[in-house]
Scaffold this active site. Structure first.
Site, mmCIF file in Angstrom:
data_model
loop_
_atom_site.group_PDB
_atom_site.id
_atom_site.type_symbol
_atom_site.label_atom_id
_atom_site.label_comp_id
_atom_site.label_asym_id
_atom_site.label_seq_id
_atom_site.Cartn_x
_atom_site.Cartn_y
_atom_site.Cartn_z
ATOM 1 N N LYS A 8 0.458 4.848 1.387
ATOM 2 C CA LYS A 8 -0.424 5.443 2.306
ATOM 3 C C LYS A 8 0.419 6.394 3.499
ATOM 4 C CE LYS A 8 -3.037 3.306 6.536
ATOM 5 N NZ LYS A 8 -3.343 2.164 7.093
ATOM 6 N N GLU B 9 -14.519 -5.753 1.532
ATOM 7 C CA GLU B 9 -13.968 -6.018 2.933
ATOM 8 C C GLU B 9 -14.922 -6.169 4.015
ATOM 9 O OE1 GLU B 9 -10.809 -2.939 4.111
ATOM 10 O OE2 GLU B 9 -12.336 -2.677 5.574
ATOM 11 N N ASN C 274 -10.789 -7.379 7.388
ATOM 12 C CA ASN C 274 -9.974 -6.585 7.829
ATOM 13 C C ASN C 274 -9.798 -6.846 9.345
ATOM 14 O OD1 ASN C 274 -8.610 -3.970 8.506
ATOM 15 N ND2 ASN C 274 -10.074 -2.869 7.522
ATOM 16 N N GLU D 230 -6.364 -8.415 5.532
ATOM 17 C CA GLU D 230 -5.901 -6.957 5.568
ATOM 18 C C GLU D 230 -5.581 -6.237 7.066
ATOM 19 O OE1 GLU D 230 -8.978 -4.777 3.864
ATOM 20 O OE2 GLU D 230 -9.655 -6.179 2.377
ATOM 21 N N SER D 231 -4.531 -5.482 6.998
ATOM 22 C CA SER D 231 -4.161 -4.599 8.240
ATOM 23 C C SER D 231 -3.535 -5.436 9.237
ATOM 24 C CB SER D 231 -5.593 -4.025 8.854
ATOM 25 O OG SER D 231 -5.969 -3.200 7.805
ATOM 26 N N GLU E 215 0.722 -1.206 0.153
ATOM 27 C CA GLU E 215 0.024 -0.072 -0.020
ATOM 28 C C GLU E 215 1.027 1.250 -0.031
ATOM 29 O OE1 GLU E 215 -4.121 -0.028 1.558
ATOM 30 O OE2 GLU E 215 -3.023 0.815 3.361
#
Length: 261
Positions: free
Chosen positions: A56, A165, A186, A216-217, A54
């Site tokens: 960001k 998501e 997520n 994700e994350s 990503e």
């Protein structure tokens, strides 16, 4: 209001303003509308690493992450590192991104680009295609079942991949439909910004095999990737872990080398 509700309220105002400045026919006249998108889902299925890196600059939870690097350099670095795709934040107020970032990333690489955005309107999907994205993100927490269906079907009709998501079982149950390519879990609660990788592990059992699974994350170690692969995840979206370094591309390359070695 929690942070997610604030973001969505601001996003509605932003989209209304954009519609008054750039009309749908103007967006549809973009040369990018003729471009054949590259499927992120297909790339992930063939990959040994599954890394989606990503771009960001900042986030509501971490404030400034990295304001010093150009999106072109980051996109080139990620591409050279061998990532499967690049996630580009286009929200300005909370994440410091813009659609210009998407354009610059597109000019720097041919690999799949995900428009990371709080999509609430069909206009934003046309925007994503017009500015060079291959994939859009839909967030179940901010959309109804009908909205997910309508937005995902529009995206598929435009040749875009759809990553949906979810964060819990309720969001997952309302989201399962054939117009999705990937289901992303997520690990970060968007209402509190707390992170827990066990969310991906728990929800993996509930996701049908028809969908490619993306976690994700909060993923910061090769060990976490290996653990998640045991739960049939083929995609891993990583942002802060690379972006907080001086050279995100080099960090991604070293990370991928450890995964596939």
């Amino acid at each position: 209001m929690n942070i997610l509700e604030k973001i969505v309220a601001d996003k509605r105002k932003e989209v209304d303003l954009k519609k008054s400045l750039i009309t749908l026919p103007q967006l549809e006249a973009s040369v990018m509308m003729e471009r054949t998108s590259v499927s992120l889902a297909e790339v992930l299925r063939k990959s040994n690493s599954g890394i989606i890196a990503e771009h960001k600059r900042r986030s509501p939870s971490k404030s400034v992450i990295n304001h010093d690097l150009s999106v072109q350099d980051v996109a080139k670095g990620y591409t050279d590192a061998g990532v499967c795709g690049i996630s580009v934040l286009t929200d300005g107020k909370y994440f410091g991104g813009s659609l210009d970032d998407l354009v610059l990333a597109r000019a720097s690489t041919n690999i799949p680009l995900l428009r990371k955005e709080f999509i609430i309107d069909e206009y934003q999907i046309v925007e994503a295609k017009a500015y060079g994205a291959d994939v859009i993100l839909l967030i179940a927490a901010i959309l109804s079942k009908d909205e997910i269906k309508n937005l995902s079907e529009l995206a598929k009709g435009m040749g875009l991949d759809v990553l949906l998501e979810v964060h819990n079982e309720e969001e997952l149950e309302k989201s399962l439909m054939p117009s999705l390519d990937m289901l992303g879990v997520n690990n970060r609660n968007l209402k509190s910004f707390e992170v827990d990788l066990d969310i991906s592990k728990t929800l993996s059992k509930k996701i049908p095999d028809d969908f490619l699974k993306v976690s994700e994350s909060g993923i910061s170690s090769v060990e976490a990737i290996r653990e998640l692969k045991e739960f049939d995840y083929q995609g891993f979206l990583i942002g802060e872990n690379f972006m907080k370094t001086d050279n995100p591309g080099k960090s991604a390359e070293e990370f991928i080398t450890k995964i596939i070695s």
